[in-house]
Design an enzyme around this catalytic site. Structure first.
Site, PDB file in Angstrom:
ATOM      1  N   ASP A 169      -9.899 -11.146  12.361  1.00 38.19           N
ATOM      2  CA  ASP A 169      -9.077 -11.424  11.185  1.00 38.19           C
ATOM      3  C   ASP A 169      -7.625 -11.388  11.677  1.00 38.19           C
ATOM      4  O   ASP A 169      -6.983 -10.352  11.664  1.00 38.19           O
ATOM      5  CB  ASP A 169      -9.348 -10.321  10.151  1.00 38.19           C
ATOM      6  N   HIS A 193       0.874  -1.179   0.000  1.00 37.70           N
ATOM      7  CA  HIS A 193       0.000   0.000   0.000  1.00 37.70           C
ATOM      8  C   HIS A 193       0.915   1.234   0.000  1.00 37.70           C
ATOM      9  O   HIS A 193       2.016   1.186   0.545  1.00 37.70           O
ATOM     10  CB  HIS A 193      -0.820   0.139   1.287  1.00 37.70           C
ATOM     11  N   GLU A 231      -9.257 -13.818   0.326  1.00 36.42           N
ATOM     12  CA  GLU A 231      -8.414 -14.054   1.508  1.00 36.42           C
ATOM     13  C   GLU A 231      -9.049 -15.119   2.401  1.00 36.42           C
ATOM     14  O   GLU A 231     -10.247 -15.056   2.697  1.00 36.42           O
ATOM     15  CB  GLU A 231      -8.231 -12.741   2.272  1.00 36.42           C
ATOM     16  N   ASP A 285       2.399   1.987   3.382  1.00 38.65           N
ATOM     17  CA  ASP A 285       3.445   1.085   3.908  1.00 38.65           C
ATOM     18  C   ASP A 285       4.835   1.578   3.551  1.00 38.65           C
ATOM     19  O   ASP A 285       5.806   1.241   4.232  1.00 38.65           O
ATOM     20  CB  ASP A 285       3.361  -0.324   3.292  1.00 38.65           C
TER      21      ASP A 285
END
Ligand code: XLS
Ligand code: NI
Ligand code: NI
Length: 433
Positions: free
Chosen positions: A304, A98, A265, A101
């Site tokens: 998560d 991203h 995911e 990041d």
């Protein structure tokens, strides 16, 4: 060069080694269903989990101590140095990131953009020198407080505008780095309470936004795939991209079903009350299976938790669905997985990936063996064989309630139920995993 991974050698395939820092199953050159294992699995490191995550949880802050933590461009480059050192140690062919990041946030959009562009050039040099590729880029539109009420689905049109400019910058970055895909995960595209939410407007905004992304992709000649990553909740109470089926109906409504695929995911499937293979099979049925975020959820906590995968039978069923569609094209296996916050050492970061890559390699090999054996497909075809007879086909194509009813009476149709043989199929799977 950093000295962060000092003393850790490149990880090699060596099934006889007693070390947990060698591969026992991941052998990049081994051929699985006609392709090198590396080209089937297409592994990627998630920059955010490995290099930006500080070890925080909802009850406590940073536990990790990394020399690149901080908000300057010099530290962002040090972080990039360490990241590319880790890709080389692991022999991982791809990474994902991203904007947030990889670059410090600027005081203005223009400053953030120039920070991003500088890092993209830095990445470009390193990618060229090492041969590492970009599996996908994405925009973080969920951490900064400006996005607290959503990005594309925000009640404030200025946030929509800021988000559009942000995605443009990240798509440009991904394109420049030869990215294979571009991902949109809308963690805050949803609501906290219906009391202040206009669902109809927000859906329209999201649809229009995605159309703009697709238009821009074509305008700049980006050859990669646009991927949506479904998730039902967290951080939002309800997220619009709930699961594959929900996203597919959204794509149909906005005419994007041929343009956009899914990044699925494991942990998000579980949060949605599905299995990983359910989401993959669903996407494959709609022709929109793109890529996967490989991890595992804690099955008790309901969060998560993004742990590294370690369940071979589960991973095997996932790769079974992927291989059945012919394998990845632009997609791959991104480890959207992070260390537990007590795992402080550089070796932990390497071992987490090594173990996960071995689990995936075992799963892939088991899946290939099942497909090559054909037992599951044969059992499934047998179960539906009646539909391949003339009578079966004719009923679906031309039948009406009256004509069918007449035939039931005439032929005296009186069906005998047949076993679904679930236990025998489960036993079959266990021969391979
Ligand atoms: C969060 C998501 C995120 C996406 C990329 O739950 O998995 O990490 O993969 O924004
Ligand atoms: Ni996730
Ligand atoms: Ni993810």
């Amino acid at each position: 060069m950093t000295n962060f991974f000092d003393g850790i050698d490149p990880v090699k395939f060596d099934p006889t080694s007693g070390s947990d820092l060698s591969y026992r199953h991941y052998n990049p050159d081994e051929i699985v269903m006609g392709k090198r294992m590396e080209d089937q699995l297409r592994f990627a490191v998630a920059y955010w989990h490995s290099f930006a995550y500080e070890g925080g949880d909802p009850f406590g802050g940073r536990t990790f101590d990394r020399p690149w933590f901080g908000d300057t461009m010099d530290l962002a480059k040090l972080k990039a140095d360490a990241a590319f050192e880790m890709f080389a140690i692991l022999g991982q062919p791809y990474f994902c990131f991203h904007d947030l990041d990889v670059r410090p946030e600027g005081a203005t959009f223009a400053e953030s953009l120039s920070n991003l562009e500088e890092i993209v050039d830095y990445f470009g040099e390193k990618m060229e020198a090492t041969g590492t590729g970009l599996l996908w880029g994405t925009a973080n539109m969920f951490t900064n407080r400006r996005f607290m009420s959503g990005a594309a689905t925000n009640p404030d049109p200025d946030i929509f505008a800021y988000s559009a400019a942000t995605v443009k910058s990240c798509l440009d970055a991904t394109h420049k780095l030869g990215g294979q895909n571009y991902v949109l995960w809308g963690g805050r595209e949803g609501y906290e309470t219906l009391l202040n939410t206009d669902l109809v407007r927000e859906r329209q905004q999201a649809g229009r936004f995605l159309q703009m992304v697709v238009d821009y992709k074509h305008k700049i000649g980006f050859k990669g795939t646009i991927l949506i990553e479904p998730k039902p909740q967290e951080p939002s109470k309800h997220q619009y991209d709930f699961d594959v089926n929900t996203v597919y109906s959204f794509l149909l409504e906005f005419g994007l079903e041929k343009e956009v695929k899914m990044n699925i995911e494991q942990g998000h499937a579980i949060l949605a009350g599905h299995s990983f293979e359910h989401e993959l099979a669903m996407a494959s049925a709609f022709g929109i299976l793109g890529s996967i975020d490989m991890n595992r959820n804690d099955y008790q906590s309901g969060w998560d938790t993004d742990q590294f995968p370690n369940n071979v039978p589960e991973v095997a069923l996932a790769y079974y669905e992927i291989l059945k569609t012919g394998g990845f094209t632009t997609g791959g296996t991104n480890f959207d997985s992070k260390l537990r916050r007590q795992s402080l050492d550089p070796e932990d970061l390497i071992a987490g990936h090594v173990g996960a890559m071995d689990v995936c390699a075992r799963g892939l090999k088991a899946a290939a063996a099942m497909l090559e054996d054909g037992g599951l497909e044969k059992a499934r075809n047998d179960r539906y064989a009646g539909w391949d007879t003339e009578a079966g086909k004719d009923m679906l194509a031309n039948g009406t309630l009256e004509s069918i009813s007449a035939r039931v009476l005439e032929d005296g149709i009186n069906p005998e139920p047949r076993s679904g043989r679930q236990e025998r199929l489960e036993n079959y799977i266990n021969q391979f995993v």
